[in-house]
Design an enzyme around this catalytic site. Structure first.
Site, PDB file in Angstrom:
ATOM      1  N   SER A  95      34.958  44.418  35.866  1.00 17.93           N
ATOM      2  CA  SER A  95      36.051  44.483  37.244  1.00 17.93           C
ATOM      3  C   SER A  95      36.698  45.913  36.766  1.00 17.93           C
ATOM      4  CB  SER A  95      37.134  43.654  36.421  1.00 17.93           C
ATOM      5  OG  SER A  95      37.761  43.034  37.256  1.00 17.93           O
TER       6      SER A  95
ATOM      7  N   ASP B 298      31.465  36.340  44.036  1.00 14.52           N
ATOM      8  CA  ASP B 298      32.168  37.668  43.846  1.00 14.52           C
ATOM      9  C   ASP B 298      32.925  37.951  45.309  1.00 14.52           C
ATOM     10  OD1 ASP B 298      34.307  38.720  43.254  1.00 14.52           O
ATOM     11  OD2 ASP B 298      32.861  40.367  41.953  1.00 14.52           O
TER      12      ASP B 298
ATOM     13  N   HIS C  17      34.270  36.853  40.259  1.00 13.91           N
ATOM     14  CA  HIS C  17      34.612  37.105  40.207  1.00 13.91           C
ATOM     15  C   HIS C  17      34.196  37.376  38.322  1.00 13.91           C
ATOM     16  CE1 HIS C  17      35.830  41.705  39.409  1.00 13.91           C
ATOM     17  NE2 HIS C  17      37.212  41.313  39.032  1.00 13.91           N
ATOM     18  N   ASP C  18      34.902  36.278  38.252  1.00 15.90           N
ATOM     19  CA  ASP C  18      34.705  35.494  37.098  1.00 15.90           C
ATOM     20  C   ASP C  18      33.941  35.436  36.772  1.00 15.90           C
ATOM     21  OD1 ASP C  18      37.522  35.876  35.967  1.00 15.90           O
ATOM     22  OD2 ASP C  18      38.238  34.128  36.020  1.00 15.90           O
TER      23      ASP C  18
END
Lengths: 370, 370
Positions: free
Chosen positions: B152, B315, B348-349
């Site tokens: 990120s 994501d 995204h995690d």
């Protein structure tokens, strides 16, 4: 040369009864505001019911006043020679209960108290909206719908119509819908709700109409707008352009997309009641076509008519796989079903922005029915 | 048998200088908090720099205290025998400027006024964060990084390191990153910002530390969480389950996913400073690797080392096509580049939740470098 239904006048019907809702509570009397376009034919076989989305209303086509800046919300679809051809069809668009656009909702007077319902209004489901609309069709002495068509929450209504009133419905056209609202969609409504709850002016729904929780509602609407758009449409519209009035290194400087969201959120506060917004969000979250049935299969088994479905490739609020889940069940049940995945960059809003991408298929479908 | 770096102690370094930022403003003195794991080898060739995400910190592995409930944020990656093997590598994780986790940021004292910066803190870019980290490496007398790795915002830092300090960097590993933040990602930050601005306690950043705009920050964090998850991970975790304590027809009744967002938003307010949150959101929004260059191509031309990229299928905050855009340019420029699209449901995690899906490829990549 604009092809238009011209000047239209909203009508309203009041039903002096108590409607039992899915929650077990009753609601009544009930008023619905609606508009009609075109003429009912002799055998009443040309009725098209148009169902609107979350913050929509009965004003789907034409203008109320010649000076209106904009026509109804689906004017591109409804009118002489258009896909919902008012020279052939009698088109009805009805507002839903829970709304603030002329139908019974949280801003209405609760006959038991003589005051506005506010949060004493019962939680309603999409199924309840359809149940109320059926009262309207009875009043109009219409017992047969050529089709029920709508996008988003309108798609949910179309599906509920087909499942719960199969004897009345000859086809349904759900567009950009879902069989059940996903946890992602619920999440987005959850933060929109919280934005309103955080506003000190909200007062648990007891705001005065002239002092709505404007900041909270504007933010809630901005969150909604994000989900109606797509990464692709935002790139097309705004890219990474920075607002010309701001410096990039100003703490409060904004990208164009931020200004758009702020503007659209802010312009919404005079257009919609906050409590209505919350009740309809709740109805969306609760939406599950299999509610009250053993399974999705059992629910879809009720559908007796042909159905035409559209989903949009860039819709991430109700993405295509959610429509496809329902369509697959219909196929397995050997129901007459037609599905089109439409390539569009405009996200969930595609059904409003690019109707020309699916209207030819709607025309062909309706022609086969008549 | 846990493989761990054990008890670690954060360190900090202060630089008594004025750093010129991308904005033209200067910042100084500058303090950075950092942690190290493993031992620096004789020729200082085994240094791995780990870069953290938005609300992360320098505490990437081990525990500060034996009683700590949780280890550092990337403990699954860093330790003896792990992919960032502390028996082979000297791992450094540095907090970023603008943060509130022991480095100079809006909560720090402005030496010119003797008071906290608050909104007088300058807007920083990711490039400025990297510039400050370089001071730290100088202080540690390290002029060579085996790799810079991060997810990120950490991926952005890794890329900036590779482009702006090519003489120091032997490889970069950007994970779940983007070459430039999309208008969709900016939008989500925009509504998170607005949630804070709407909180009367925010007071344009002049809240007292003991009275932060908790409701606004909690909502902003909840919005962030939505973007870190995915529809698939929400289905896995929550589905459409309604909270057992609530009735489905209670106006304030919640789905499980809502409770999760509320809980995680609420638990964040004691962990992070609101102004820091806003400054780092700004840095994310401003991120564009081609900033200051004529084009993306010109920016990527600066990269002299091999790079290893990962994106995750689910994501939607920094979706795979954004990583692929950068990778494609590197390929066109004949740069040594390796890219993997990882199938994962965790959005995204994923880089935090399912490291085992990409760590074998990281190990192989690092082995080739040594």
């Amino acid at each position: 040369m604009e092809s238009t239904v011209g000047i239209v006048t909203p009508q309203s019907a009041t039903f002096d009864l108590e409607l039992r809702l899915e929650s077990g509570r009753v609601l009544g009397p009930i008023t619905l505001t609606y508009e009609t376009y075109g003429e009912l034919n002799r055998d009443k076989s040309n009725v098209v019911l148009v169902a609107h989305a979350w913050t929509g209303d009965a004003h789907a086509a034409g203008r109320h006043d010649p000076d209106d800046r904009k026509p109804g919300w689906w004017d591109s679809m409804i009118g002489p020679g258009k896909v919902l051809d008012t020279e052939r069809y009698f088109v009805i668009c009805s507002n839903v209960i829970g709304s603030c656009k002329g139908s019974t909702g949280p801003t209405s007077i609760n006959p038991r108290t003589g005051k506005r319902y506010k949060l004493n209004f019962p939680v309603v489901m999409v199924r309840d909206m359809v149940r109320a609309q059926r009262l309207l069709l009875e009043r109009l002495q219409i017992d047969n719908l050529l089709t029920v068509i709508g996008g988003s929450m309108g798609a949910m209504q179309a599906l509920e119509w087909g499942i719960h009133y199969p004897e009345m419905v000859r086809s349904i056209i759900p567009i950009a819908g879902t069989g059940r609202t996903s946890p992602m969609a619920i999440s987005l409504n959850a933060v929109a709700r919280q934005a309103i709850y955080n506003d000190p002016l909200w007062k648990k729904g007891n705001y005065r109409p002239e002092h709505p929780p404007a900041d909270g509602l504007a933010l809630a609407r901005a969150i909604g707008h994000i989900s109606f758009l797509s990464d692709a449409s935002m790139h097309l519209k705004f890219g990474r352009r920075f607002s010309a009035r701001d410096g990039q290194f100003d703490f409060f400087g904004q990208f164009e997309v931020e200004r758009y969201l702020e503007y659209n959120g802010g312009s919404f506060i005079d257009k919609f009641d906050t409590n209505s917004f919350l009740y309809l969000a709740k109805a969306l979250d609760l939406y599950d076509v299999s509610w009250g049935f053993e399974s999705l299969e059992e629910a879809m088994q009720q559908l007796q008519c042909p159905s035409l479905w559209f989903a949009f490739s860039s819709d991430w609020l109700y993405p295509p796989d959610q429509t496809e889940e329902v369509v697959r069940v219909l196929e397995q049940l050997d129901k007459p079903v037609e599905y089109h995945l439409i390539q569009s960059d405009y996200g969930h809003d595609s059904f409003l922005v690019e109707p020309e991408k699916f209207t030819p298929k709607v025309s062909a479908f309706l022609d086969k029915l008549l």
